[in-house]
Design a protein around this motif. Structure first.
Motif, PDB file in Angstrom:
ATOM      1  N   LYS A 222      17.115  33.126  42.930  1.00 52.41           N
ATOM      2  CA  LYS A 222      17.096  33.388  41.496  1.00 52.41           C
ATOM      3  C   LYS A 222      18.494  33.385  40.894  1.00 52.41           C
ATOM      4  CE  LYS A 222      12.895  36.210  41.703  1.00 52.41           C
ATOM      5  NZ  LYS A 222      12.300  37.549  41.393  1.00 52.41           N
ATOM      6  N   ARG A 223      19.480  32.972  41.696  1.00 57.93           N
ATOM      7  CA  ARG A 223      20.854  33.087  41.237  1.00 57.93           C
ATOM      8  C   ARG A 223      21.365  31.861  40.498  1.00 57.93           C
ATOM      9  NH1 ARG A 223      23.558  34.659  46.831  1.00 57.93           N
ATOM     10  NH2 ARG A 223      22.057  33.039  47.436  1.00 57.93           N
ATOM     11  N   GLY A 224      20.784  30.725  40.737  1.00 61.79           N
ATOM     12  CA  GLY A 224      21.306  29.542  40.062  1.00 61.79           C
ATOM     13  C   GLY A 224      20.435  28.321  40.282  1.00 61.79           C
ATOM     14  N   VAL A 225      20.666  27.314  39.452  1.00 60.62           N
ATOM     15  CA  VAL A 225      19.940  26.059  39.545  1.00 60.62           C
ATOM     16  C   VAL A 225      20.867  24.931  39.123  1.00 60.62           C
ATOM     17  CG1 VAL A 225      19.036  26.338  37.200  1.00 60.62           C
ATOM     18  CG2 VAL A 225      17.887  24.797  38.797  1.00 60.62           C
ATOM     19  N   LEU A 226      20.761  23.798  39.788  1.00 61.90           N
ATOM     20  CA  LEU A 226      21.546  22.610  39.469  1.00 61.90           C
ATOM     21  C   LEU A 226      20.603  21.444  39.247  1.00 61.90           C
ATOM     22  CD1 LEU A 226      24.294  21.134  39.248  1.00 61.90           C
ATOM     23  CD2 LEU A 226      24.130  20.686  41.711  1.00 61.90           C
ATOM     24  N   ASN A 227      20.706  20.805  38.061  1.00 61.38           N
ATOM     25  CA  ASN A 227      19.887  19.645  37.715  1.00 61.38           C
ATOM     26  C   ASN A 227      20.769  18.414  37.575  1.00 61.38           C
ATOM     27  OD1 ASN A 227      16.985  20.360  37.278  1.00 61.38           O
ATOM     28  ND2 ASN A 227      17.913  21.903  35.940  1.00 61.38           N
ATOM     29  N   ALA A 228      20.309  17.303  38.127  1.00 61.76           N
ATOM     30  CA  ALA A 228      21.001  16.021  37.957  1.00 61.76           C
ATOM     31  C   ALA A 228      19.944  14.960  37.674  1.00 61.76           C
ATOM     32  CB  ALA A 228      21.800  15.658  39.199  1.00 61.76           C
ATOM     33  N   SER A 229      20.230  14.069  36.725  1.00 55.90           N
ATOM     34  CA  SER A 229      19.257  13.036  36.380  1.00 55.90           C
ATOM     35  C   SER A 229      19.965  11.749  35.985  1.00 55.90           C
ATOM     36  CB  SER A 229      18.332  13.505  35.252  1.00 55.90           C
ATOM     37  OG  SER A 229      19.081  13.806  34.083  1.00 55.90           O
ATOM     38  N   TRP A 230      19.252  10.650  36.166  1.00 57.31           N
ATOM     39  CA  TRP A 230      19.721   9.318  35.760  1.00 57.31           C
ATOM     40  C   TRP A 230      18.653   8.740  34.834  1.00 57.31           C
ATOM     41  CZ3 TRP A 230      17.289   4.587  36.558  1.00 57.31           C
ATOM     42  CH2 TRP A 230      18.052   3.442  36.249  1.00 57.31           C
ATOM     43  N   VAL A 231      19.080   8.242  33.667  1.00 52.12           N
ATOM     44  CA  VAL A 231      18.148   7.731  32.662  1.00 52.12           C
ATOM     45  C   VAL A 231      18.547   6.311  32.277  1.00 52.12           C
ATOM     46  CG1 VAL A 231      17.167   8.046  30.363  1.00 52.12           C
ATOM     47  CG2 VAL A 231      17.743  10.053  31.754  1.00 52.12           C
ATOM     48  N   GLN A 232      17.573   5.432  32.257  1.00 51.90           N
ATOM     49  CA  GLN A 232      17.773   4.058  31.794  1.00 51.90           C
ATOM     50  C   GLN A 232      16.805   3.800  30.650  1.00 51.90           C
ATOM     51  OE1 GLN A 232      19.900   1.526  32.799  1.00 51.90           O
ATOM     52  NE2 GLN A 232      19.029   0.229  31.205  1.00 51.90           N
ATOM     53  N   GLU A 233      17.322   3.275  29.511  1.00 57.60           N
ATOM     54  CA  GLU A 233      16.478   3.012  28.352  1.00 57.60           C
ATOM     55  C   GLU A 233      16.644   1.573  27.881  1.00 57.60           C
ATOM     56  OE1 GLU A 233      17.492   5.872  25.355  1.00 57.60           O
ATOM     57  OE2 GLU A 233      16.057   7.331  26.119  1.00 57.60           O
ATOM     58  N   GLU A 234      15.542   0.979  27.462  1.00 56.63           N
ATOM     59  CA  GLU A 234      15.554  -0.346  26.836  1.00 56.63           C
ATOM     60  C   GLU A 234      14.868  -0.212  25.482  1.00 56.63           C
ATOM     61  OE1 GLU A 234      13.644  -4.799  27.432  1.00 56.63           O
ATOM     62  OE2 GLU A 234      14.039  -3.563  29.196  1.00 56.63           O
ATOM     63  N   ILE A 235      15.596  -0.516  24.409  1.00 54.35           N
ATOM     64  CA  ILE A 235      15.112  -0.271  23.051  1.00 54.35           C
ATOM     65  C   ILE A 235      14.806  -1.592  22.367  1.00 54.35           C
ATOM     66  CG2 ILE A 235      15.647   0.775  20.822  1.00 54.35           C
ATOM     67  CD1 ILE A 235      17.559   2.643  22.272  1.00 54.35           C
ATOM     68  N   GLU A 236      13.643  -1.667  21.745  1.00 51.51           N
ATOM     69  CA  GLU A 236      13.242  -2.831  20.956  1.00 51.51           C
ATOM     70  C   GLU A 236      13.119  -2.424  19.492  1.00 51.51           C
ATOM     71  OE1 GLU A 236       9.748  -4.787  22.466  1.00 51.51           O
ATOM     72  OE2 GLU A 236      10.132  -4.051  24.486  1.00 51.51           O
ATOM     73  N   ASP A 237      13.425  -3.366  18.607  1.00 52.89           N
ATOM     74  CA  ASP A 237      13.334  -3.127  17.161  1.00 52.89           C
ATOM     75  C   ASP A 237      14.131  -1.886  16.760  1.00 52.89           C
ATOM     76  OD1 ASP A 237      11.663  -5.332  16.733  1.00 52.89           O
ATOM     77  OD2 ASP A 237       9.908  -4.169  17.300  1.00 52.89           O
ATOM     78  N   GLN A 238      15.352  -1.819  17.261  1.00 56.72           N
ATOM     79  CA  GLN A 238      16.207  -0.666  16.956  1.00 56.72           C
ATOM     80  C   GLN A 238      16.601  -0.678  15.487  1.00 56.72           C
ATOM     81  OE1 GLN A 238      19.807  -0.469  19.234  1.00 56.72           O
ATOM     82  NE2 GLN A 238      20.174   1.674  18.734  1.00 56.72           N
ATOM     83  N   LEU A 239      16.528   0.478  14.846  1.00 55.22           N
ATOM     84  CA  LEU A 239      16.817   0.585  13.429  1.00 55.22           C
ATOM     85  C   LEU A 239      18.230   1.096  13.213  1.00 55.22           C
ATOM     86  CD1 LEU A 239      13.506   2.253  12.235  1.00 55.22           C
ATOM     87  CD2 LEU A 239      14.050  -0.170  12.423  1.00 55.22           C
ATOM     88  N   SER A 240      18.936   0.460  12.269  1.00 54.13           N
ATOM     89  CA  SER A 240      20.296   0.900  11.937  1.00 54.13           C
ATOM     90  C   SER A 240      20.674   0.316  10.583  1.00 54.13           C
ATOM     91  CB  SER A 240      21.292   0.452  13.007  1.00 54.13           C
ATOM     92  OG  SER A 240      21.316  -0.965  13.100  1.00 54.13           O
TER      93      SER A 240
END
Length: 265
Positions: A222-240
């Motif tokens: 209960k003393r600690g937690v470590l999170n690590a993640s890798w995210v890959q995104e592909e965006i279509e029809d991006q608005l700007s």
């Protein structure tokens, strides 16, 4: 805004009905003056009135069957915008209206969504959640740039979690998400302080994103937690926002499907 929900158990299935209705009226006046050396005094002014509304109804039913928990349901939504805006420039006494195709427009969207999902506990250490959603929508815009368009988007999602011991958890999440359009982007606006008129775009499409997430979690009691993640995104029809002729900002239609070209309205 008004809303509510009710939940009941019928023949072993837990059903829930939720409804929401909200509306908003806006009136705005934005103006600025420019007094540059060697340039005649000038003023910019943008007046706008808008009325927007949203009505949503959603029904879901779910039931646990052994190692599976099934859930299915649907949603119906109606969104609308009635907009009237006017951008003008002048000397502070006399103003000249700058013409635009989308200074007065009405936009309405009817959207229907259905889904089915299964949360499966394969073992005490491994769970799998899969969801398939279908979204149908129709957008109608009136005015000088009026048109009607229809869309269909499948939205699958898969999540898996493996917990070989109490201290380690490994996750994978694959999803296709579809964003909701900001109806304000269909109508004109103005950045008066910059002397720019922002033109709406009747060709807008919802932004779609394919995402993959790989994650790991390490706990120390209960003393600690470590999170690590890798995210890959592909965006279509991006608005700007994209500049046009240095003076007018137009909403980007989408990133072209071929060779990364950009389509300007």
């Amino acid at each position: 805004m008004i809303g509510g929900d009710v939940e009941r158990v019928i023949y072993g299935w837990t059903g829930k009905l939720a409804v929401l209705a909200k509306g908003k009226i806006d009136e705005a006046l934005d103006q600025a003056g420019f007094n540059l050396i060697g340039v005649p005094l000038s003023f910019g002014r943008f007046r706008s009135q808008s009325e927007s509304g949203e009505r949503v109804g959603r029904v879901t039913i779910k039931r646990k069957m052994g190692k599976h928990q099934f859930e299915t349901g649907g949603e119906i939504a109606f969104n609308s915008l009635d907009f009237d805006g006017q951008f003008s420039q002048g000397d502070g006494q006399i103003f000249k209206v700058q013409p635009s195709d989308i200074s007065k427009t009405q936009v309405a969207e009817n959207r229907t969504e259905t889904f089915i999902s299964d949360s499966w506990t394969l073992t005490d250490a491994l769970t799998l959640e899969s969801t398939l959603t279908g979204e149908w929508s129709s957008i109608k815009q009136t005015g000088e740039a009026g048109k009607t368009r229809s869309f269909f988007y499948p939205k699958p999602r898969m999540k898996a979690a493996w917990k070989p011991d109490p201290n380690w958890t490994y996750r994978i999440d694959i999803e296709r998400a579809v964003g909701q359009l900001d109806f304000g982007a269909f109508a004109d606006s103005a950045s008066v302080g910059d002397g720019n008129q922002n033109s709406g775009n009747p060709e807008l499409r919802p932004e779609q994103t394919w995402s993959v997430l790989l994650g790991v979690e390490r706990r120390w009691d209960k003393r600690g937690v470590l999170n690590a993640s890798w995210v890959q995104e592909e965006i279509e029809d991006q608005l700007s926002l994209v500049p046009h002729h240095r003076e007018v900002l137009l909403w980007e239609i989408s990133r072209a499907r071929a060779a990364g070209d950009i389509i300007f309205p």
